[in-house]
Each structure stands twice: as C-alpha cells, then as structure tokens.
Design an enzyme around this catalytic site. Structure first.
Site, PDB file in Angstrom:
ATOM      1  N   CYS A  27       0.833  -1.194   0.000  1.00  0.00           N
ATOM      2  CA  CYS A  27       0.000   0.000   0.000  1.00  0.00           C
ATOM      3  C   CYS A  27       0.880   1.261   0.000  1.00  0.00           C
ATOM      4  CB  CYS A  27      -0.879   0.009   1.249  1.00  0.00           C
ATOM      5  SG  CYS A  27      -2.129  -1.277   1.246  1.00  0.00           S
ATOM      6  N   CYS A  48       2.341   2.706   3.337  1.00  0.00           N
ATOM      7  CA  CYS A  48       3.127   1.760   4.134  1.00  0.00           C
ATOM      8  C   CYS A  48       4.335   1.221   3.378  1.00  0.00           C
ATOM      9  CB  CYS A  48       2.249   0.599   4.583  1.00  0.00           C
ATOM     10  SG  CYS A  48       0.877   1.116   5.640  1.00  0.00           S
ATOM     11  N   CYS A  66       1.683  -8.959   6.956  1.00  0.00           N
ATOM     12  CA  CYS A  66       0.338  -8.381   6.977  1.00  0.00           C
ATOM     13  C   CYS A  66      -0.749  -9.393   7.269  1.00  0.00           C
ATOM     14  CB  CYS A  66       0.051  -7.670   5.669  1.00  0.00           C
ATOM     15  SG  CYS A  66       0.188  -8.759   4.247  1.00  0.00           S
TER      16      CYS A  66
HETATM   17 FE1  SF4 Z   1      -2.349  -1.420   3.491  1.00  0.00          FE
HETATM   18 FE2  SF4 Z   1      -1.814  -2.786   5.737  1.00  0.00          FE
HETATM   19 FE3  SF4 Z   1      -0.886  -0.260   5.391  1.00  0.00          FE
HETATM   20 FE4  SF4 Z   1      -3.504  -0.737   5.814  1.00  0.00          FE
HETATM   21  S1  SF4 Z   1      -1.783  -1.103   7.241  1.00  0.00           S
HETATM   22  S2  SF4 Z   1      -2.663   0.719   4.309  1.00  0.00           S
HETATM   23  S3  SF4 Z   1      -3.779  -2.642   4.630  1.00  0.00           S
HETATM   24  S4  SF4 Z   1      -0.313  -2.136   4.223  1.00  0.00           S
END
Ligand code: SF4
Length: 254
Positions: free
Chosen positions: A210, A213, A238
């Site tokens: 993402c 992140c 994750c």
């Molecule tokens: Fe994506 Fe996980 Fe970051 Fe949420 S915490 S934006 S699902 S990588």
C-alpha cells in the site's frame, strides 16, 4: 518425477513429496494449473514476481488462468497502471476483491485514516480489514492458490516450500513456484522477456504494497525494508501468508 503420482491426499498426508523442490517454476505451475483449474488462482499484488508468473502461465495456458488481487483502497497509481498493462498484454481478467465498506468506515471513524502509524495493533487491524478478510473471501471456493513468495525476501519467509498446505485457509494447496528464485533471477526474466512490471521499481522500490506503508529503499537494505519501515522486523507481515501472531503458516506478497 512423475507428476501424475502427486495428489492432494498425498500432500495432506506427507505435507511434502520428495522431489518437489527440484521442479522448475514452469513445471510446478503447469502441474498446478492442470490439476486444479478452474479452482486455482494467482494472488497478485502486481509486484515483479506476479509479472513473471503471469508471463509463464500465459506461455502454456494462453489466457486460461485466473488472477485475483486485493484492492485495499490505498494502492499506488503505478500498481493500477501495471494491472491495466497486464490485462492488455495477456488478455486476462483480474478478479478484484475490495474490503468490506462498513468495516472500513467503522475502522476509519474510530481510529483515523492513517491509523497504521500509531501502533502495530492498529496497523494489523488495518491489514486485517483491508487485506486478510478480502483474501479469505477470494480463497473460499479455491482448491489451490499461487503466490510469488521467495525465501530470500525476508527472514519470515525462509522456510517457504514450493508446494505446501495452507492450514489457515482450510488446508487448500499453496503453490510458491518462485520459492528458490533470487531477486536477480526475477529481473533477468522480466528483462529477457520484456514483461510488463510495476514502474515503482524504477523509483527505487524493491517490494510493493500500500502507498502509505511502502517506500523506496537504498540498495544495501533488505528487500522488504521499505515495508512498514517504522516497525521491528518481527512484526513486518500483513497476515496474508503468516498469521498476525507472527507464526509461519504451514511450516505467502504480498
Ligand atoms: Fe495497506 Fe496494511 Fe498499510 Fe492498511 S496497514 S494501508 S492494509 S499495508
């Protein structure tokens, strides 16, 4: 080895059949597609490994294979561009799974849009809501799934086998054809075969997730250093391939 001797029951019994680790990525893929289609799909997050696997499957099965992806709602534009490039090049559809809208609303109202920076627990809540629950839906009717996991990617992945049982998802078969590939092998394949790839790699990314992140890394850092960079190494999964208690499942990228 004679692949016709390999069946799911044997996998359930032994969890590993001698000789599987010696098969090439192409052999593993061809066997898995022939055995499980149409109840098998590639989980693709449009990283380099996914591009390689799609190109390999297209060589033997044209457009007769399935790809699914999890659109968390927080992906980079380059990832959507890669998805479109792959659809156009290979003539394949991509089954897109979105998170449950009500659950995302509740999470964001309670903790804010950028909750993942506040604590590991809130980051895992976000991954659970935006990734893990949609993955469970995607896998519900499958007999097997294919991933781009490589042992070299992280310490948490060094026990990954080419074919294993996925205990977290009803003991379906998990196929990791690139388990023993290196980063250089992946990129040699992409260049040699002019495979479409995610352009974030051109900006210094070595692993892609993402947008909030994931960041570009220096060459000296490990390949997943740009993922959740504010956390310790032990918590940097994750829940897609390993449960969120940190246990390695079954003995897999996004
Ligand atoms: Fe994506 Fe996980 Fe970051 Fe949420 S915490 S934006 S699902 S990588």
């Amino acid at each position: 080895m004679d692949l016709s001797l390999l069946n799911t029951e044997k996998l359930v019994r032994t969890e590993r059949t001698a000789g599987l680790e010696d098969l090439s990525a192409e052999e593993i893929l061809a066997w898995a597609l022939d055995k499980f289609s149409p109840r098998i799909a590639l989980a693709c997050s449009f990283q380099a490994e996914g591009s390689v696997l799609i190109d390999m499957m297209h060589r033997t099965h044209r457009s007769k294979f399935r790809i699914f992806t999890l659109d968390t709602g927080r992906l980079n534009q380059e990832t959507y561009d890669c998805m479109d490039a792959i659809r156009a090049r290979y003539g394949v559809g991509v089954e897109v799974y979105f998170p449950d809208a009500i659950k995302v609303q509740e999470m964001v109202r309670g903790h804010g849009l950028n909750l993942f920076y506040k604590s590991v627990e809130l980051r895992q809540l976000c991954c659970g809501t935006r990734k893990v629950e949609p993955l469970n839906r995607a896998l519900k009717d499958l007999a097997a799934w294919i991933t781009g996991l490589r042992r070299e990617q992280a310490l948490t992945r060094n026990a990954v086998k080419k074919i294993e049982l996925d205990h977290e998802h009803g003991d379906i078969v998990k196929v990791n054809p690139l388990a023993d590939w290196s980063y250089d092998q992946v990129w040699d394949y992409i260049r040699k075969n002019d495979v479409p790839y995610n352009r974030l790699y051109d900006q210094g990314y070595s692993s892609i997730g993402c947008a909030p992140c994931t960041r570009a890394v220096k060459r000296v850092e490990d390949q997943r250093a740009g993922r959740w960079w504010w956390e310790n190494e032990e918590s940097k999964e994750c829940g897609l391939h390993f449960n969120l208690n940190g246990n390695v499942e079954g003995a897999e990228g996004d």
